[in-house]
Write an enzyme that holds these catalytic residues in place. Structure first.
Site, PDB file in Angstrom:
ATOM      1  N   ASN A 109       6.159  -1.385   4.296  1.00 45.50           N
ATOM      2  CA  ASN A 109       5.499  -2.461   5.320  1.00 45.50           C
ATOM      3  C   ASN A 109       3.908  -1.848   5.010  1.00 45.50           C
ATOM      4  O   ASN A 109       2.852  -2.416   4.942  1.00 45.50           O
ATOM      5  CB  ASN A 109       5.659  -2.590   6.461  1.00 45.50           C
ATOM      6  CG  ASN A 109       4.564  -3.416   6.748  1.00 45.50           C
ATOM      7  OD1 ASN A 109       4.238  -4.280   7.279  1.00 45.50           O
ATOM      8  ND2 ASN A 109       3.942  -2.338   8.407  1.00 45.50           N
ATOM      9  N   SER A 169      -0.135  -9.220   0.004  1.00 45.03           N
ATOM     10  CA  SER A 169      -1.044  -9.472   0.848  1.00 45.03           C
ATOM     11  C   SER A 169      -1.399 -11.117  -0.096  1.00 45.03           C
ATOM     12  O   SER A 169      -1.097 -11.075  -0.813  1.00 45.03           O
ATOM     13  CB  SER A 169      -2.452  -8.556   0.541  1.00 45.03           C
ATOM     14  OG  SER A 169      -3.118  -9.645   0.911  1.00 45.03           O
ATOM     15  N   TYR A 183      -8.258  -3.201  -3.014  1.00 46.06           N
ATOM     16  CA  TYR A 183      -7.223  -3.675  -1.993  1.00 46.06           C
ATOM     17  C   TYR A 183      -6.583  -4.233  -3.166  1.00 46.06           C
ATOM     18  O   TYR A 183      -5.290  -4.077  -3.484  1.00 46.06           O
ATOM     19  CB  TYR A 183      -7.729  -4.160  -0.419  1.00 46.06           C
ATOM     20  CG  TYR A 183      -6.503  -4.428   0.687  1.00 46.06           C
ATOM     21  CD1 TYR A 183      -5.939  -3.647   1.331  1.00 46.06           C
ATOM     22  CD2 TYR A 183      -6.182  -5.892   0.096  1.00 46.06           C
ATOM     23  CE1 TYR A 183      -4.313  -3.947   1.651  1.00 46.06           C
ATOM     24  CE2 TYR A 183      -5.407  -6.410   1.745  1.00 46.06           C
ATOM     25  CZ  TYR A 183      -4.431  -5.871   2.025  1.00 46.06           C
ATOM     26  OH  TYR A 183      -3.193  -5.519   2.834  1.00 46.06           O
ATOM     27  N   LYS A 187      -2.823  -3.751  -3.455  1.00 49.33           N
ATOM     28  CA  LYS A 187      -1.065  -5.126  -3.503  1.00 49.33           C
ATOM     29  C   LYS A 187      -0.755  -6.216  -4.538  1.00 49.33           C
ATOM     30  O   LYS A 187      -0.105  -6.205  -4.173  1.00 49.33           O
ATOM     31  CB  LYS A 187      -2.184  -6.785  -1.964  1.00 49.33           C
ATOM     32  CG  LYS A 187      -2.262  -5.502  -1.146  1.00 49.33           C
ATOM     33  CD  LYS A 187      -0.493  -4.607  -0.745  1.00 49.33           C
ATOM     34  CE  LYS A 187      -0.918  -3.940   1.056  1.00 49.33           C
ATOM     35  NZ  LYS A 187       0.143  -4.040   1.607  1.00 49.33           N
TER      36      LYS A 187
HETATM   37  N1  NAD Z   1      -3.537  -7.472   9.495  1.00 51.82           N
HETATM   38  C1  NAD Z   1      -3.086  -8.275   8.028  1.00 51.82           C
HETATM   39  O1  NAD Z   1      -4.250  -9.067   8.596  1.00 51.82           O
HETATM   40  C2  NAD Z   1      -3.003  -7.986   6.728  1.00 51.82           C
HETATM   41  C3  NAD Z   1      -3.011  -9.478   5.460  1.00 51.82           C
HETATM   42  C4  NAD Z   1      -2.066  -8.727   4.317  1.00 51.82           C
HETATM   43  C5  NAD Z   1      -1.463  -7.743   3.879  1.00 51.82           C
HETATM   44  N2  NAD Z   1      -2.076  -6.740   5.472  1.00 51.82           N
HETATM   45  C6  NAD Z   1      -0.804  -5.911   4.746  1.00 51.82           C
HETATM   46  O2  NAD Z   1       0.622  -5.717   6.177  1.00 51.82           O
HETATM   47  C7  NAD Z   1       0.743  -4.236   5.668  1.00 51.82           C
HETATM   48  C8  NAD Z   1       0.621  -4.524   7.515  1.00 51.82           C
HETATM   49  O3  NAD Z   1      -0.746  -3.508   8.252  1.00 51.82           O
HETATM   50  P1  NAD Z   1      -1.215  -4.033   9.590  1.00 51.82           P
HETATM   51  O4  NAD Z   1      -2.255  -5.050   9.598  1.00 51.82           O
HETATM   52  O5  NAD Z   1       0.104  -4.198  10.205  1.00 51.82           O
HETATM   53  O6  NAD Z   1      -1.772  -2.152  10.110  1.00 51.82           O
HETATM   54  P2  NAD Z   1      -1.589  -1.204  10.781  1.00 51.82           P
HETATM   55  O7  NAD Z   1      -2.978  -0.903  11.066  1.00 51.82           O
HETATM   56  O8  NAD Z   1      -1.319  -1.802  12.275  1.00 51.82           O
HETATM   57  O9  NAD Z   1      -0.555  -1.228  10.582  1.00 51.82           O
HETATM   58  C9  NAD Z   1       0.088  -0.375   9.554  1.00 51.82           C
HETATM   59  C10 NAD Z   1       1.074   1.080   9.983  1.00 51.82           C
HETATM   60  O10 NAD Z   1       1.652   1.342   8.620  1.00 51.82           O
HETATM   61  C11 NAD Z   1       0.778   3.096   9.124  1.00 51.82           C
HETATM   62  N3  NAD Z   1       0.358   3.793   7.898  1.00 51.82           N
HETATM   63  C12 NAD Z   1      -1.107   4.203   7.198  1.00 51.82           C
HETATM   64  N4  NAD Z   1      -0.752   4.474   6.717  1.00 51.82           N
HETATM   65  C13 NAD Z   1       0.483   5.451   6.209  1.00 51.82           C
HETATM   66  C14 NAD Z   1       0.878   6.119   5.563  1.00 51.82           C
HETATM   67  N5  NAD Z   1       0.557   6.662   4.429  1.00 51.82           N
HETATM   68  N6  NAD Z   1       2.527   6.569   5.934  1.00 51.82           N
HETATM   69  C15 NAD Z   1       2.884   5.891   5.783  1.00 51.82           C
HETATM   70  N7  NAD Z   1       2.798   5.294   7.448  1.00 51.82           N
HETATM   71  C16 NAD Z   1       1.050   4.476   6.972  1.00 51.82           C
HETATM   72  C17 NAD Z   1      -0.041   3.019  10.329  1.00 51.82           C
HETATM   73  O11 NAD Z   1       0.440   4.468  11.195  1.00 51.82           O
HETATM   74  C18 NAD Z   1       0.475   1.852  10.549  1.00 51.82           C
HETATM   75  O12 NAD Z   1       1.474   1.979  12.277  1.00 51.82           O
HETATM   76  C19 NAD Z   1      -0.282  -3.637   5.172  1.00 51.82           C
HETATM   77  O13 NAD Z   1       0.094  -2.976   3.590  1.00 51.82           O
HETATM   78  C20 NAD Z   1      -1.096  -3.679   5.286  1.00 51.82           C
HETATM   79  O14 NAD Z   1      -1.587  -4.305   3.854  1.00 51.82           O
HETATM   80  C21 NAD Z   1      -2.140  -6.730   6.666  1.00 51.82           C
END
Ligand code: NAD
Length: 281
Positions: A109, A169, A183, A187
């Site tokens: 994730n 994503s 991005y 992805k």
């Molecule tokens: N929130 C959205 O709208 C959305 C949409 C599509 C995809 N995503 C994907 O979902 C996933 C989670 O996103 P989110 O919105 O919860 O983000 P977030 O930033 O709220 O949480 C991400 C977590 O990942 C950790 N992290 C970041 N880089 C890291 C690394 N190098 N090693 C280990 N941990 C790491 C951070 O410390 C954080 O706790 C991501 O892959 C993101 O691309 C999110």
């Protein structure tokens, strides 16, 4: 969350399965870790930092994810792992096996997103950072998990040697989304490495699938929920009458990890309120 909501009595869909979730301290990863634990899985909550993002929307973000699980009668521990650090990824898989004796599930994730901008404004540093974490970090964690799965027998109940779910994503190869070029490319790699590895390892009874979230309320996507013009833009792009919550994504991940998904591999599931189905005019 009440203790009663945790199905640790054998009725959970993931009773005693061992699951790693990367990026579990905040946002989607936190929601996924809690959902897996509620279904009876033992969870290794992994992240580069223990603390949740303080700009996140979780009410209990002052409590680390693994503590929320343990406080509710589940089993979890925190293992620091920065996905840019290969030895830490290897140590993460080893820690799961040392503590719980096996690994059943890896949810890739953790990821990096950067605020919206036209491609011409993007930099090489942004490209390198997003590919290092999203693409290479995810691919490395997958490979290390598969090595572990191959040392294990096929589980008689689940019918699998192991399951991997990658979080890509809506931008990850399904459709183009404006101002997300680097991005989106990283992805798309997350999705494609899953599809290809699923083809290689179906013969080994290893399931690898992909969830592609739309706009979900997390700290990383906070700008989409705190800036009125962007909220309007995101709502316009999302046909369903609300934007996403981490629990929407977690439910799809639980399904891919469940016995019901035994014969599903190499698939990409958009969980996005219809963001990718057409032009919402
Ligand atoms: N929130 C959205 O709208 C959305 C949409 C599509 C995809 N995503 C994907 O979902 C996933 C989670 O996103 P989110 O919105 O919860 O983000 P977030 O930033 O709220 O949480 C991400 C977590 O990942 C950790 N992290 C970041 N880089 C890291 C690394 N190098 N090693 C280990 N941990 C790491 C951070 O410390 C954080 O706790 C991501 O892959 C993101 O691309 C999110």
């Amino acid at each position: 969350m009440a203790v009663a909501s945790y199905k640790l009595d054998g009725t959970g869909r993931l009773h005693h399965r061992v699951a790693i979730v990367t990026g579990a301290s905040s946002g989607l990863g936190r929601g996924i870790a809690l959902a897996l634990a509620r279904e009876g899985a033992h969870v290794i909550c992994s992240d580069r930092v223990l603390e949740a993002r303080q700009d996140g929307f979780e009410e209990d973000k002052h409590i680390p994810t693994h503590e929320v699980i343990n406080n509710n009668g589940g089993k979890a521990f925190f293992q620091k792992c920065d996905l840019m650090n290969v030895p830490e990824i290897v140590a993460l898989i080893r820690a799961a096996v040392e503590k719980f004796g096996k690994l059943d599930i890896l949810v890739n994730n953790a990821g990096l997103w950067m605020p919206l901008r036209d491609y011409v404004e993007e930099t090489e540093e942004q490209w390198d950072a997003m590919f290092a974490i999203n693409a290479k970090g995810t691919a490395t964690a997958m490979r290390e998990a598969i090595k572990q799965f191959l040392t294990q027998p096929v589980d008689e109940v689940s019918g699998s040697r192991g399951r991997i779910v990658n979080i890509s994503s809506a931008a990850g190869g399904i459709t183009a989304i404006r101002r997300e070029t680097t991005y989106a490319a990283s992805k798309a790699a997350v999705a494609m490495v899953a599809q290809n590895a699923a083809l290689d390892h179906a013969k080994d009874y290893i399931n690898i699938n992909v969830v592609c979230p739309g706009v979900v309320r997390t700290g990383a996507a906070g700008i989409n929920f705190r800036t009125p013009e962007i909220i309007t833009e995101m709502q316009k792009g999302t046909p369903w009458p609300r934007l996403g919550e981490p629990s929407d994504i977690a439910k799809a991940v639980v399904f891919f990890c469940s016995d019901d998904a035994q014969w599903i591999t190499g698939q990409r599931l958009a969980v996005d309120g219809g963001f990718t189905i057409g032009i919402p005019l």
